[in-house]
Structure formats: C-alpha cells, structure tokens
Design a protein around this motif. Structure first.
Motif, PDB file in Angstrom:
ATOM      1  N   GLU A  62      49.573  20.095   2.265  1.00 20.33           N
ATOM      2  CA  GLU A  62      49.146  21.211   3.120  1.00 20.33           C
ATOM      3  C   GLU A  62      47.829  20.884   3.826  1.00 20.33           C
ATOM      4  O   GLU A  62      47.667  21.186   5.007  1.00 20.33           O
ATOM      5  N   GLN A  63      46.909  20.247   3.120  1.00 19.79           N
ATOM      6  CA  GLN A  63      45.637  19.851   3.740  1.00 19.79           C
ATOM      7  C   GLN A  63      45.876  18.810   4.832  1.00 19.79           C
ATOM      8  O   GLN A  63      45.258  18.856   5.898  1.00 19.79           O
ATOM      9  N   GLU A  64      46.794  17.873   4.579  1.00 21.32           N
ATOM     10  CA  GLU A  64      47.111  16.848   5.571  1.00 21.32           C
ATOM     11  C   GLU A  64      47.756  17.475   6.803  1.00 21.32           C
ATOM     12  O   GLU A  64      47.456  17.086   7.942  1.00 21.32           O
ATOM     13  N   LEU A  65      48.619  18.468   6.597  1.00 25.32           N
ATOM     14  CA  LEU A  65      49.260  19.162   7.720  1.00 25.32           C
ATOM     15  C   LEU A  65      48.222  19.871   8.576  1.00 25.32           C
ATOM     16  O   LEU A  65      48.279  19.820   9.814  1.00 25.32           O
ATOM     17  N   ILE A  66      47.257  20.514   7.939  1.00 27.08           N
ATOM     18  CA  ILE A  66      46.185  21.189   8.684  1.00 27.08           C
ATOM     19  C   ILE A  66      45.402  20.170   9.508  1.00 27.08           C
ATOM     20  O   ILE A  66      45.082  20.412  10.677  1.00 27.08           O
ATOM     21  N   LEU A  67      45.127  19.011   8.921  1.00 29.37           N
ATOM     22  CA  LEU A  67      44.404  17.953   9.635  1.00 29.37           C
ATOM     23  C   LEU A  67      45.210  17.455  10.834  1.00 29.37           C
ATOM     24  O   LEU A  67      44.669  17.291  11.941  1.00 29.37           O
ATOM     25  N   ILE A  68      46.509  17.247  10.665  1.00 37.75           N
ATOM     26  CA  ILE A  68      47.364  16.785  11.766  1.00 37.75           C
ATOM     27  C   ILE A  68      47.421  17.829  12.875  1.00 37.75           C
ATOM     28  O   ILE A  68      47.334  17.491  14.070  1.00 37.75           O
ATOM     29  N   THR A  90      45.164  19.972  13.631  1.00 32.95           N
ATOM     30  CA  THR A  90      43.864  19.939  14.315  1.00 32.95           C
ATOM     31  C   THR A  90      43.795  18.762  15.278  1.00 32.95           C
ATOM     32  O   THR A  90      43.347  18.906  16.422  1.00 32.95           O
ATOM     33  N   GLN A  91      44.266  17.586  14.832  1.00 28.29           N
ATOM     34  CA  GLN A  91      44.236  16.401  15.691  1.00 28.29           C
ATOM     35  C   GLN A  91      45.128  16.583  16.912  1.00 28.29           C
ATOM     36  O   GLN A  91      44.742  16.224  18.026  1.00 28.29           O
ATOM     37  N   ILE A  92      46.315  17.131  16.722  1.00 29.60           N
ATOM     38  CA  ILE A  92      47.223  17.359  17.863  1.00 29.60           C
ATOM     39  C   ILE A  92      46.606  18.341  18.835  1.00 29.60           C
ATOM     40  O   ILE A  92      46.650  18.168  20.054  1.00 29.60           O
ATOM     41  N   GLN A 131      43.627  16.400  20.601  1.00 29.64           N
ATOM     42  CA  GLN A 131      43.971  15.240  21.416  1.00 29.64           C
ATOM     43  C   GLN A 131      45.060  15.517  22.445  1.00 29.64           C
ATOM     44  O   GLN A 131      45.160  14.798  23.438  1.00 29.64           O
ATOM     45  N   LEU A 132      45.888  16.515  22.216  1.00 27.55           N
ATOM     46  CA  LEU A 132      47.023  16.717  23.112  1.00 27.55           C
ATOM     47  C   LEU A 132      46.973  18.066  23.812  1.00 27.55           C
ATOM     48  O   LEU A 132      46.936  18.139  25.040  1.00 27.55           O
ATOM     49  N   LEU A 133      46.965  19.128  23.039  1.00 32.09           N
ATOM     50  CA  LEU A 133      47.096  20.459  23.637  1.00 32.09           C
ATOM     51  C   LEU A 133      45.906  20.850  24.510  1.00 32.09           C
ATOM     52  O   LEU A 133      46.067  21.539  25.515  1.00 32.09           O
TER      53      LEU A 133
END
Length: 195
Positions: free
Chosen positions: A146-152, A154-156, A159-161
């Motif tokens: 779940e922590q990794e999903l939150i980090l991903i 945030t990165q998306i 960097q993208l949106l």
C-alpha cells in the motif's frame, strides 16, 4: 539470657561427609542446613521416603510447556518491537491481540466470588502460532505494498498528470497534450516498465 546448647548425633562417616559438603554449599552452619531440610519436608508435606515419580514428571512436563510458551511469547514480543522500531508503525489491533493472546482470561464468576483466571497455553489448545505469524507477515507485506502504491501514484501525478495541458484549438474539439521530451518519456517508461 539463656543460650541454646549443642547436641551430639552420631552418623556414619560417609553420610557425615555428604551432609557437611551439602551444608557448606547452601548454608552458613550445619544447624541451619538440617533445620532447612526438616522444614522443607514439613511444609511440603512429603516424606523423605516418598517417591515423587509420576507426580514430579507431570510437574516437569507442565514447566517445560510453560517455558516453551513463554519463550514463544517473548519472541513474538521482540519481533513486534523490532518491526515497530524498523518501520515506525503504530501497533495494529491484530498485533496487540496476538501479543496478549494466551494471557489470563476470566473463567466463570459467581456471586460473591472473586473473578478466577486461568492461563491459556496455545500448545495445549491446539492453536498454531506459525499461522498467526504468517498472517502478521502477510499484513506487513500488504502495508508495504500500500505504501509503494501511494508512492507510485505520487510519481505518476508529478511526472505525467501535471504535464498534461488542455489545448483548445480554434477549430475542432479540445485535446490533451503531454509536455515531455522524448528522452523523459523513455525514462518514464523504463522506470515503470511500460512495454
């Protein structure tokens, strides 16, 4: 002031040596040693000729099971504390239940009686501590995911949106445009392993 006198008792030499050796090991005087031995038999209501046999075996079995139980409880406590130190996570309800499971629980309460408690030992009741530890490990893995999903996410988002712009041309419907160089796009795809 009256002082206690001494009395002579005759023992065989080998028995006297054994008694003196025992006495020096555990007591200051021979009198204290003999008094302690007599008190032990009197207070525990056993005869020196009585063989404890099966009764002693039952006591030793219970002590071994209790020692194993407390060792597992201590290991569980240490594992939880180390996990808390490492991840800085507040203890969950399941962790606390696992920690205190097997402690004194209320048995039956009658009017006028104090609440009786008995110790529940998982080995005796057939409970599986390995399964409980496996569940804790799965819960920990889920929290990490779940922590990794939150980090991903945030990165998306960063960097993208946030680089997407709405273009409103004079003719035609509005469209989206990604303001990113080709090298940034390739790095983004490589980071997230997009085919």
């Amino acid at each position: 002031m009256e002082t206690e006198g001494f009395s002579n008792i005759r023992f065989k030499k080998e028995t006297a040596r054994r008694f003196q050796s025992f006495s020096r090991m555990y007591y200051k005087t021979h009198t204290l040693a003999l008094a302690g031995m007599l008190d032990f038999f009197k207070y525990n209501e056993i005869s020196p000729h009585e063989n404890l046999g099966k009764r002693m075996g039952l006591i030793m079995d219970f002590l071994q099971k209790f020692r194993d139980f407390t060792a597992k409880r201590n290991n569980a406590t240490i594992a939880i504390i180390k996990d808390l130190e490492k991840h800085g996570v507040l203890p969950t309800k399941a962790m606390m239940e696992l920690l205190f499971e097997g402690g004194p629980t209320p048995a039956s309460k009658k009017k006028g009686d104090a609440m009786k408690t008995e110790l529940i030992i998982p080995e005796i009741q057939g409970m599986d501590l390995d399964t409980e530890f496996a569940l804790l490990e799965e819960r920990k893995q889920r929290q990490l995911l779940e922590q990794e999903l939150i980090l991903i996410k945030t990165q998306i988002s960063e960097q993208l949106l946030k680089r997407v712009k709405i273009i409103r041309p004079a003719l035609g419907p509005p469209r989206l445009q990604l303001e990113m160089t080709l090298s940034e796009w390739k790095a983004f795809k490589e980071h997230f392993k997009i085919p």
